[in-house]
Design a protein around this motif. Structure first.
Motif, PDB file in Angstrom:
ATOM      1  N   ASN A 136     -17.583 -11.770   7.509  1.00  0.00           N
ATOM      2  CA  ASN A 136     -16.150 -12.157   8.381  1.00  0.00           C
ATOM      3  C   ASN A 136     -15.612 -13.528   7.729  1.00  0.00           C
ATOM      4  O   ASN A 136     -16.484 -14.282   6.946  1.00  0.00           O
ATOM      5  N   CYS A 137     -14.557 -14.030   8.343  1.00  0.00           N
ATOM      6  CA  CYS A 137     -14.100 -15.311   7.979  1.00  0.00           C
ATOM      7  C   CYS A 137     -14.721 -16.189   9.244  1.00  0.00           C
ATOM      8  O   CYS A 137     -14.222 -15.975  10.205  1.00  0.00           O
ATOM      9  N   TYR A 138     -15.315 -17.274   8.874  1.00  0.00           N
ATOM     10  CA  TYR A 138     -15.891 -18.364   9.922  1.00  0.00           C
ATOM     11  C   TYR A 138     -15.162 -19.493   9.864  1.00  0.00           C
ATOM     12  O   TYR A 138     -14.860 -20.097   8.811  1.00  0.00           O
ATOM     13  N   ILE A 157     -14.299 -16.547  14.473  1.00  0.00           N
ATOM     14  CA  ILE A 157     -14.837 -15.271  13.382  1.00  0.00           C
ATOM     15  C   ILE A 157     -13.813 -14.390  13.675  1.00  0.00           C
ATOM     16  O   ILE A 157     -13.380 -13.670  14.702  1.00  0.00           O
ATOM     17  N   ASN A 158     -13.039 -14.180  12.614  1.00  0.00           N
ATOM     18  CA  ASN A 158     -11.798 -13.294  12.343  1.00  0.00           C
ATOM     19  C   ASN A 158     -10.782 -13.312  13.619  1.00  0.00           C
ATOM     20  O   ASN A 158     -10.299 -12.569  14.222  1.00  0.00           O
TER      21      ASN A 158
END
Length: 161
Positions: free
Chosen positions: A134-136, A154-155
């Motif tokens: 994920n993108c954190y 996150i996302n």
């Protein structure tokens, strides 16, 4: 009832943050101040500077569900500031460590759902696995290489890790 001089008359408020200290209010002059929101106002946050709530201030708010008080000292008020049904059904959240002060204060001690809590703005929380791709981000919007213990974005969603 209300008249055209009432505060926020005919305004369909859903949430309200009241942060200013108000003193020397004549309850009749400010009778039913949220009259426009009596069928829509669901959440109220009362700031830490507020130390007094006048007569009938929230008693006309028929759908009020949650109230957050940010002052650790219970604001002075009158029993008619709230409707009888609100004493039974309204969730009243007070600052951490101040529950006993509210439980011993006139009017506030009569609420059945009096509890410690703070408004967070988080609507839902979900757990994730540590190996998820994920993108954190932290709550300030700084990108992270991995989630940190506590709240993360996150996302695009707020998540507790």
């Amino acid at each position: 009832g209300y008249n055209s001089n009432d505060m926020f008359c005919d305004t369909p408020l859903k949430t309200l943050y009241w942060g200013r200290k108000i003193t020397n209010i004549d309850g009749q002059q400010w009778y039913c101040p949220w009259s426009g929101g009596e069928k829509t106002l669901k959440e109220v946050t009362i700031g830490n500077l507020v130390n007094f709530i006048p007569h009938h201030w929230f008693s006309w708010c028929k759908v009020l569900e949650n109230m957050w008080l940010l002052n650790s000292v219970p604001p002075q008020t009158y029993s008619d500031a709230f409707a009888n049904s609100q004493y039974l059904n309204l969730n009243v959240y007070v600052p951490q460590g101040s529950l006993s002060a509210y439980q011993n204060a006139d009017v506030w001690k009569d609420f059945w759902n009096l509890q410690e809590g703070a408004p967070t703005g988080i609507e839902s929380v979900k757990n994730i696995t540590p190996n998820a791709k994920n993108c954190y981000y932290d709550l300030r919007g700084n990108r992270l290489s991995a989630p940190k213990r506590g709240l993360n974005i996150i996302n695009g969603k707020k998540v507790i890790y």
